[in-house]
Design a protein around this motif. Structure first.
Motif, short mmCIF file in Angstrom:
data_model
loop_
_atom_site.label_atom_id
_atom_site.label_comp_id
_atom_site.label_asym_id
_atom_site.label_seq_id
_atom_site.Cartn_x
_atom_site.Cartn_y
_atom_site.Cartn_z
N LYS A 1 0.84 -1.20 0.00
CA LYS A 1 0.00 0.00 0.00
C LYS A 1 0.87 1.26 0.00
O LYS A 1 1.92 1.30 0.64
CB LYS A 1 -0.90 0.01 1.24
CG LYS A 1 -1.74 1.27 1.40
CD LYS A 1 -2.58 1.23 2.68
CE LYS A 1 -3.31 2.54 2.90
NZ LYS A 1 -4.14 2.53 4.13
N ASP B 1 -3.59 15.06 12.31
CA ASP B 1 -4.31 13.93 12.87
C ASP B 1 -3.40 13.21 13.86
O ASP B 1 -2.28 12.81 13.49
CB ASP B 1 -4.76 12.96 11.78
CG ASP B 1 -5.92 13.50 10.96
OD1 ASP B 1 -6.48 14.55 11.32
OD2 ASP B 1 -6.26 12.87 9.93
N TYR C 1 -2.85 10.02 16.33
CA TYR C 1 -3.27 8.66 16.63
C TYR C 1 -2.53 8.17 17.87
O TYR C 1 -1.30 8.23 17.92
CB TYR C 1 -2.96 7.72 15.46
CG TYR C 1 -3.75 8.01 14.20
CD1 TYR C 1 -4.91 7.31 13.91
CD2 TYR C 1 -3.31 8.98 13.30
CE1 TYR C 1 -5.63 7.57 12.75
CE2 TYR C 1 -4.03 9.25 12.14
CZ TYR C 1 -5.18 8.54 11.88
OH TYR C 1 -5.89 8.81 10.72
N LYS D 1 -7.56 11.13 16.99
CA LYS D 1 -8.18 9.96 16.37
C LYS D 1 -8.28 8.77 17.31
O LYS D 1 -8.91 7.77 16.98
CB LYS D 1 -7.37 9.56 15.13
CG LYS D 1 -7.34 10.62 14.03
CD LYS D 1 -8.71 10.80 13.43
CE LYS D 1 -8.67 11.69 12.20
NZ LYS D 1 -9.99 11.79 11.55
N SER E 1 -5.35 3.07 17.67
CA SER E 1 -5.68 2.14 16.59
C SER E 1 -4.57 1.09 16.51
O SER E 1 -3.39 1.42 16.64
CB SER E 1 -5.79 2.87 15.25
OG SER E 1 -5.96 1.96 14.19
N ASN F 1 -3.54 -0.56 13.97
CA ASN F 1 -2.70 -0.20 12.82
C ASN F 1 -3.29 1.03 12.15
O ASN F 1 -4.12 0.93 11.25
CB ASN F 1 -2.60 -1.34 11.81
CG ASN F 1 -1.61 -1.01 10.69
OD1 ASN F 1 -1.10 0.11 10.60
ND2 ASN F 1 -1.33 -1.98 9.84
N PRO F 2 -2.90 2.22 12.62
CA PRO F 2 -3.47 3.45 12.07
C PRO F 2 -3.22 3.64 10.58
O PRO F 2 -4.00 4.31 9.90
CB PRO F 2 -2.80 4.56 12.89
CG PRO F 2 -1.60 3.92 13.49
CD PRO F 2 -1.93 2.48 13.68
N ASN G 1 -3.69 1.62 8.33
CA ASN G 1 -4.83 1.07 7.60
C ASN G 1 -5.93 2.10 7.42
O ASN G 1 -6.72 2.01 6.47
CB ASN G 1 -5.40 -0.15 8.34
CG ASN G 1 -4.52 -1.38 8.21
OD1 ASN G 1 -3.67 -1.47 7.34
ND2 ASN G 1 -4.71 -2.33 9.11
N ASP G 2 -5.98 3.07 8.34
CA ASP G 2 -7.04 4.07 8.31
C ASP G 2 -6.65 5.32 7.54
O ASP G 2 -7.49 6.20 7.32
CB ASP G 2 -7.41 4.48 9.75
CG ASP G 2 -7.83 3.28 10.60
OD1 ASP G 2 -8.47 2.38 10.05
OD2 ASP G 2 -7.49 3.27 11.80
N ILE G 3 -5.39 5.43 7.17
CA ILE G 3 -4.89 6.65 6.52
C ILE G 3 -4.75 6.40 5.01
O ILE G 3 -4.08 5.46 4.59
CB ILE G 3 -3.53 7.05 7.11
CG1 ILE G 3 -3.65 7.32 8.62
CG2 ILE G 3 -2.97 8.29 6.40
CD1 ILE G 3 -2.31 7.49 9.32
N GLU G 4 -5.37 7.26 4.23
CA GLU G 4 -5.26 7.16 2.78
C GLU G 4 -4.33 8.24 2.21
O GLU G 4 -3.67 8.03 1.20
CB GLU G 4 -6.65 7.28 2.14
CG GLU G 4 -7.58 6.13 2.47
CD GLU G 4 -7.04 4.78 2.02
OE1 GLU G 4 -6.39 4.71 0.97
OE2 GLU G 4 -7.26 3.78 2.76
#
Length: 236
Positions: free
Chosen positions: A54, A95, A97, A123, A126, A128-129, A131-134
């Protein structure tokens, strides 16, 4: 054979009696050398990291991220980072985390600072943060000290550049200026502000794949080969 991490107090002196030592950063290797341990008895191992397919792409407008324990003072020095950001104008956000003992005070600092209140978003924790960040512009780390800050490496494995202190151990092994981020001296908020503004004003052009490639030496395959080589050297 032993390995060393910072913060172990007087026990660190016992390392000079080991047959061989493994250091996870160049800074820790320097500390071992300062104890009088011969360089021939020190192997620079680092820590392993998974190669990620990713890619987290550049954010527009600018979005910084912080991932780690929510500690205002001491090691992570989140207070200094927030104070610096409170003076930064422009179109940016942060952001955060993580979780920690200073969460309540951090919320108060953010809500009481007009320049932070609508820009900084907590935020929470998490597993695995990433995974939440694009999209992200840069990962921030304002630590007073580290061992080898793997959050920087993890971010780079997704193609995210980093802005971090050139603290006593760790970041220097990961960050190469203009290739995958910037280093600034601990407490030099003028320099930190300069780098933050580069991202906010879109005056940087980092290549995600080059960032990923810059930490090839940490990926599992390279790490495994290095570990076996140093293990053999240690038992010779």
């Amino acid at each position: 054979m032993s390995s060393i991490d910072p913060g172990i107090g007087e026990k660190i002196n016992n390392l000079k009696y080991a047959d061989y030592n493994l250091a996870i950063s160049t800074g820790i290797k320097r500390e071992l050398l300062s104890l009088g341990i011969p360089e021939a008895k020190i192997g620079l191992l680092f820590n392993p990291i998974k190669r990620e397919s990713k890619t987290i792409t550049k954010a527009a407008p600018c979005k910084f991220i912080y991932i780690g324990r929510l500690v205002l003072d001491g090691q992570k020095n989140l207070r200094g980072l927030l104070e610096c950001l409170s003076r930064i104008q422009g179109n940016w956000s942060l952001d955060i985390y993580g979780s920690g003992s200073d969460m309540v005070e951090i919320k108060q600092i953010i809500s009481n600072q007009e320049n932070l209140a609508n820009r900084v978003h907590l935020k929470g924790w998490s597993k695995n943060p990433f995974n939440d960040i694009e999209h992200a512009s840069a990962l921030l780390l304002n630590s007073n000290f580290e061992g080898l800050p793997m959050v920087i490496a993890e971010g780079m494995s997704y193609g995210i550049p980093a802005i971090a202190t050139d603290c006593k151990t760790g970041p220097e092994d990961l960050i190469k200026s203009n290739l995958n981020g910037y280093l600034y001296p601990v407490g030099d908020y003028s320099k930190l502000s300069e780098y933050l503004k580069k991202f906010i004003n879109d005056d940087v052009d980092f290549d995600s794949q080059k960032i990923k490639d810059s930490i090839d030496f940490l990926y599992d395959d390279s790490y495994d080969q290095r570990f076996v080589r140093l293990l053999k050297k240690g038992i010779e």
